[in-house]
Scaffold this motif. Structure first.
Motif, PDB file in Angstrom:
ATOM      1  N   ASN A   1       0.817  -1.208   0.000  1.00 24.56           N
ATOM      2  CA  ASN A   1       0.000   0.000   0.000  1.00 24.56           C
ATOM      3  C   ASN A   1       0.844   1.249   0.000  1.00 24.56           C
ATOM      4  OD1 ASN A   1      -2.819   0.177  -0.013  1.00 24.56           O
ATOM      5  ND2 ASN A   1      -2.848  -1.117   1.795  1.00 24.56           N
ATOM      6  N   LYS A   2       1.793   1.238   0.914  1.00 22.62           N
ATOM      7  CA  LYS A   2       2.658   2.394   1.056  1.00 22.62           C
ATOM      8  C   LYS A   2       3.426   2.637  -0.249  1.00 22.62           C
ATOM      9  CE  LYS A   2       4.939   5.565   3.414  1.00 22.62           C
ATOM     10  NZ  LYS A   2       4.270   6.760   3.957  1.00 22.62           N
ATOM     11  N   ALA A   3       3.858   1.563  -0.852  1.00 22.84           N
ATOM     12  CA  ALA A   3       4.611   1.695  -2.098  1.00 22.84           C
ATOM     13  C   ALA A   3       3.745   2.339  -3.179  1.00 22.84           C
ATOM     14  CB  ALA A   3       5.102   0.319  -2.554  1.00 22.84           C
ATOM     15  N   MET A   4       2.516   1.888  -3.285  1.00 18.65           N
ATOM     16  CA  MET A   4       1.606   2.442  -4.282  1.00 18.65           C
ATOM     17  C   MET A   4       1.353   3.913  -4.018  1.00 18.65           C
ATOM     18  SD  MET A   4       0.702  -0.048  -6.249  1.00 18.65           S
ATOM     19  CE  MET A   4      -0.961  -0.072  -6.878  1.00 18.65           C
ATOM     20  N   ARG A   5       1.088   4.215  -2.767  1.00 21.93           N
ATOM     21  CA  ARG A   5       0.789   5.591  -2.410  1.00 21.93           C
ATOM     22  C   ARG A   5       1.982   6.487  -2.731  1.00 21.93           C
ATOM     23  NH1 ARG A   5      -2.669   4.880   2.077  1.00 21.93           N
ATOM     24  NH2 ARG A   5      -0.828   4.328   3.239  1.00 21.93           N
ATOM     25  N   THR A   6       3.154   5.990  -2.402  1.00 22.81           N
ATOM     26  CA  THR A   6       4.353   6.767  -2.691  1.00 22.81           C
ATOM     27  C   THR A   6       4.481   7.031  -4.183  1.00 22.81           C
ATOM     28  OG1 THR A   6       5.434   5.718  -0.815  1.00 22.81           O
ATOM     29  CG2 THR A   6       6.840   6.873  -2.362  1.00 22.81           C
ATOM     30  N   ALA A   7       4.190   6.004  -4.969  1.00 22.40           N
ATOM     31  CA  ALA A   7       4.269   6.161  -6.420  1.00 22.40           C
ATOM     32  C   ALA A   7       3.315   7.255  -6.888  1.00 22.40           C
ATOM     33  CB  ALA A   7       3.938   4.837  -7.111  1.00 22.40           C
ATOM     34  N   LEU A   8       2.091   7.236  -6.376  1.00 20.80           N
ATOM     35  CA  LEU A   8       1.102   8.223  -6.809  1.00 20.80           C
ATOM     36  C   LEU A   8       1.409   9.613  -6.275  1.00 20.80           C
ATOM     37  CD1 LEU A   8      -2.227   6.214  -6.524  1.00 20.80           C
ATOM     38  CD2 LEU A   8      -0.972   6.848  -8.573  1.00 20.80           C
ATOM     39  N   GLU A   9       2.042   9.654  -5.119  1.00 15.08           N
ATOM     40  CA  GLU A   9       2.370  10.962  -4.547  1.00 15.08           C
ATOM     41  C   GLU A   9       3.510  11.644  -5.290  1.00 15.08           C
ATOM     42  OE1 GLU A   9       3.077   9.977  -0.486  1.00 15.08           O
ATOM     43  OE2 GLU A   9       0.962  10.117   0.067  1.00 15.08           O
ATOM     44  N   SER A  10       4.293  10.826  -5.964  1.00 13.76           N
ATOM     45  CA  SER A  10       5.484  11.401  -6.580  1.00 13.76           C
ATOM     46  C   SER A  10       5.218  11.996  -7.960  1.00 13.76           C
ATOM     47  CB  SER A  10       6.586  10.346  -6.667  1.00 13.76           C
ATOM     48  OG  SER A  10       6.190   9.341  -7.562  1.00 13.76           O
ATOM     49  N   VAL A  11       3.974  11.939  -8.400  1.00 11.54           N
ATOM     50  CA  VAL A  11       3.632  12.570  -9.673  1.00 11.54           C
ATOM     51  C   VAL A  11       2.647  13.696  -9.400  1.00 11.54           C
ATOM     52  CG1 VAL A  11       2.742  12.219 -11.995  1.00 11.54           C
ATOM     53  CG2 VAL A  11       3.903  10.360 -10.824  1.00 11.54           C
ATOM     54  N   SER A  12       2.930  14.882  -9.931  1.00 10.31           N
ATOM     55  CA  SER A  12       2.076  16.033  -9.657  1.00 10.31           C
ATOM     56  C   SER A  12       1.142  16.322 -10.819  1.00 10.31           C
ATOM     57  CB  SER A  12       2.934  17.268  -9.398  1.00 10.31           C
ATOM     58  OG  SER A  12       3.462  17.737 -10.624  1.00 10.31           O
ATOM     59  N   LEU A  13       0.142  17.155 -10.530  1.00  9.78           N
ATOM     60  CA  LEU A  13      -0.771  17.601 -11.580  1.00  9.78           C
ATOM     61  C   LEU A  13      -0.008  18.286 -12.701  1.00  9.78           C
ATOM     62  CD1 LEU A  13      -3.549  18.200 -12.763  1.00  9.78           C
ATOM     63  CD2 LEU A  13      -3.715  20.143 -11.201  1.00  9.78           C
ATOM     64  N   ALA A  14       1.017  19.027 -12.336  1.00 11.47           N
ATOM     65  CA  ALA A  14       1.833  19.686 -13.360  1.00 11.47           C
ATOM     66  C   ALA A  14       2.482  18.647 -14.276  1.00 11.47           C
ATOM     67  CB  ALA A  14       2.901  20.552 -12.703  1.00 11.47           C
ATOM     68  N   ASP A  15       2.943  17.561 -13.690  1.00  6.04           N
ATOM     69  CA  ASP A  15       3.533  16.493 -14.505  1.00  6.04           C
ATOM     70  C   ASP A  15       2.518  15.936 -15.487  1.00  6.04           C
ATOM     71  OD1 ASP A  15       6.018  16.595 -13.263  1.00  6.04           O
ATOM     72  OD2 ASP A  15       5.398  15.214 -11.680  1.00  6.04           O
ATOM     73  N   LEU A  16       1.290  15.815 -15.012  1.00  4.98           N
ATOM     74  CA  LEU A  16       0.231  15.273 -15.867  1.00  4.98           C
ATOM     75  C   LEU A  16      -0.163  16.244 -16.960  1.00  4.98           C
ATOM     76  CD1 LEU A  16      -2.619  13.534 -13.872  1.00  4.98           C
ATOM     77  CD2 LEU A  16      -1.009  12.521 -15.448  1.00  4.98           C
ATOM     78  N   ALA A  17      -0.319  17.500 -16.569  1.00  5.25           N
ATOM     79  CA  ALA A  17      -0.905  18.489 -17.477  1.00  5.25           C
ATOM     80  C   ALA A  17       0.075  18.926 -18.556  1.00  5.25           C
ATOM     81  CB  ALA A  17      -1.386  19.701 -16.692  1.00  5.25           C
ATOM     82  N   PHE A  18       1.339  18.978 -18.192  1.00  4.36           N
ATOM     83  CA  PHE A  18       2.354  19.317 -19.173  1.00  4.36           C
ATOM     84  C   PHE A  18       3.183  18.070 -19.420  1.00  4.36           C
ATOM     85  CE2 PHE A  18       1.346  22.830 -16.331  1.00  4.36           C
ATOM     86  CZ  PHE A  18       0.795  23.729 -17.223  1.00  4.36           C
ATOM     87  N   LYS A  19       4.013  18.091 -20.409  1.00  6.28           N
ATOM     88  CA  LYS A  19       4.827  16.908 -20.693  1.00  6.28           C
ATOM     89  C   LYS A  19       5.861  16.708 -19.598  1.00  6.28           C
ATOM     90  CE  LYS A  19       3.277  15.611 -24.796  1.00  6.28           C
ATOM     91  NZ  LYS A  19       2.390  14.452 -24.801  1.00  6.28           N
ATOM     92  N   ILE A  20       5.978  15.492 -19.120  1.00  9.62           N
ATOM     93  CA  ILE A  20       7.064  15.184 -18.204  1.00  9.62           C
ATOM     94  C   ILE A  20       8.357  15.205 -19.008  1.00  9.62           C
ATOM     95  CG2 ILE A  20       8.052  13.438 -16.678  1.00  9.62           C
ATOM     96  CD1 ILE A  20       5.389  12.416 -16.041  1.00  9.62           C
ATOM     97  N   LYS A  21       9.330  15.868 -18.474  1.00  8.91           N
ATOM     98  CA  LYS A  21      10.596  15.957 -19.216  1.00  8.91           C
ATOM     99  C   LYS A  21      11.280  14.596 -19.263  1.00  8.91           C
ATOM    100  CE  LYS A  21      11.438  20.809 -18.226  1.00  8.91           C
ATOM    101  NZ  LYS A  21      10.370  20.945 -17.181  1.00  8.91           N
ATOM    102  N   PRO A  22      11.780  14.227 -20.449  1.00 10.89           N
ATOM    103  CA  PRO A  22      12.379  12.900 -20.622  1.00 10.89           C
ATOM    104  C   PRO A  22      13.531  12.628 -19.669  1.00 10.89           C
ATOM    105  CG  PRO A  22      12.092  13.972 -22.738  1.00 10.89           C
ATOM    106  CD  PRO A  22      11.788  15.000 -21.686  1.00 10.89           C
ATOM    107  N   SER A  23      14.121  13.658 -19.141  1.00 13.35           N
ATOM    108  CA  SER A  23      15.255  13.429 -18.249  1.00 13.35           C
ATOM    109  C   SER A  23      14.817  13.042 -16.840  1.00 13.35           C
ATOM    110  CB  SER A  23      16.123  14.683 -18.187  1.00 13.35           C
ATOM    111  OG  SER A  23      15.350  15.761 -17.716  1.00 13.35           O
ATOM    112  N   THR A  24      13.545  13.301 -16.563  1.00 14.81           N
ATOM    113  CA  THR A  24      13.043  13.006 -15.221  1.00 14.81           C
ATOM    114  C   THR A  24      13.154  11.524 -14.878  1.00 14.81           C
ATOM    115  OG1 THR A  24      11.349  14.666 -15.678  1.00 14.81           O
ATOM    116  CG2 THR A  24      11.091  13.361 -13.671  1.00 14.81           C
ATOM    117  N   ALA A  25      13.476  11.237 -13.650  1.00 20.05           N
ATOM    118  CA  ALA A  25      13.400   9.865 -13.178  1.00 20.05           C
ATOM    119  C   ALA A  25      12.583   9.858 -11.901  1.00 20.05           C
ATOM    120  CB  ALA A  25      14.785   9.299 -12.926  1.00 20.05           C
ATOM    121  N   LEU A  26      11.607   8.992 -11.850  1.00 17.28           N
ATOM    122  CA  LEU A  26      10.830   8.880 -10.631  1.00 17.28           C
ATOM    123  C   LEU A  26      11.550   7.875  -9.749  1.00 17.28           C
ATOM    124  CD1 LEU A  26       7.318   8.554 -12.258  1.00 17.28           C
ATOM    125  CD2 LEU A  26       8.451  10.604 -11.420  1.00 17.28           C
ATOM    126  N   GLU A  27      11.688   8.209  -8.520  1.00 15.66           N
ATOM    127  CA  GLU A  27      12.430   7.322  -7.635  1.00 15.66           C
ATOM    128  C   GLU A  27      11.687   7.172  -6.327  1.00 15.66           C
ATOM    129  OE1 GLU A  27      17.146   7.162  -6.636  1.00 15.66           O
ATOM    130  OE2 GLU A  27      16.421   8.525  -8.172  1.00 15.66           O
TER     131      GLU A  27
END
Ligand code: FES
Ligand code: FES
Lengths: 152, 152
Positions: A115-141
């Motif tokens: 659960n915590k892992a999933m939540r962390t994954a969802l928390e690490s992406v923002s509305l700005a990331d969704l609404a605009f293109k995520i930059k290819p250099s980004t790495a989610l960690e």
DNA sequence: TTAAATAGTACTAATATAGTACTCTAAATT
DNA sequence: AATTTAGAGTACTATATTAGTACTATTTAA
């Protein structure tokens, strides 16, 4: 299928529009028009989002809705929770005494980790990331340590 | 609510039992007894799991089911996919030409990133982790680079 | 040949989701 | 003050999904 509800999907589309548009205040009708989502549905969603404090509502003529925070400050987890309620993969993870078999169940504690892992994954992406293109250099960690999971 | 179906939850309980028990072959009736899950449900689940290759079935008298791989080799993602089908948070992420609005939609590409993140989270936990206690020293760590997401 | 056990399919019931309609309240314009 | 615009709140209906059941066919050991 482990999927988000359509309503949550709509909510992201609708918030994405608000994030991109310059004007601060948007009436429900306007958003419905711009996004192609039916007006009653838009209203319903905005009410839910307002209730969770993600958008701010202004009543009366010339009223409407605006984002409460900058798009960077709103996470996908926030949106999901506003529309669908708490992120809990299994019944058992909601509360300690919900499940009948909790007495002889070794699995529950470990679900918490997932659960915590999933939540962390969802928390690490923002509305700005969704609404605009995520930059290819980004790495989610993400890093979830098991120690920190006494509860939740 | 972003949750797994009850069936998936049952499947983990049932596989957890198989992982812990010493004997290799388990009849559906036996598993039903041991886990307290109704027999028809157990049968249904084992059939699904067999179809996905997570368990191996032996027909006829003295038949039953056994795990196809060591518990360490079976991920939670495998189990979820066996029972619920592909992990796809939104309709749009399933295929390119599913969604009507895909033409003027900037959001889809970014959902892929989130999807990937979720999948990675679920892949990083094994059946062994679920069935036995995760050691407190364990840390789950994920890194999803956006470059790698041309598709999927 | 009989009994034990899975494979496959189809159906029913329960639940959750999505969408709609309607009334109430608040603010702005005239 | 009256009127219009727009959100708040609630309750309902239709639809889709999920969960659970039943039944028949097939396979293998004894
Ligand atoms: S506490 Fe509910 S199945 Fe473990
Ligand atoms: S492709 Fe379907 S909403 Fe974006």
């Amino acid at each position: 299928m482990l999927r988000l509800s359509k309503l949550t999907d709509y909510a992201t589309v609708l918030l994405g529009y608000m994030a991109r548009a310059k004007l601060e205040i948007h009436a429900a009708v306007e958003i419905a028009h711009a996004t192609g989502i039916a007006l009653p549905t838009v209203s319903k969603l905005l009410k839910l989002l307002a209730h969770s404090g993600l958008v701010h509502s202004i009543r009366g003529a010339k009223g409407g809705y605006c984002l409460s925070h900058a798009p960077e400050r709103i996470s996908v987890a926030d949106i999901v929770q506003a529309i669908e309620g708490p992120i809990a993969l299994t019944e058992c993870s909601i509360s300690d005494d919900y499940c009948e078999q909790s007495a002889h169940c070794d699995i529950r504690g470990n679900w918490r980790v997932i659960n915590k892992a999933m939540r962390t994954a969802l928390e690490s992406v923002s509305l700005a990331d969704l609404a605009f293109k995520i930059k290819p250099s980004t790495a989610l960690e993400f890093k979830v340590s098991v120690d920190s999971l006494t509860r939740g």
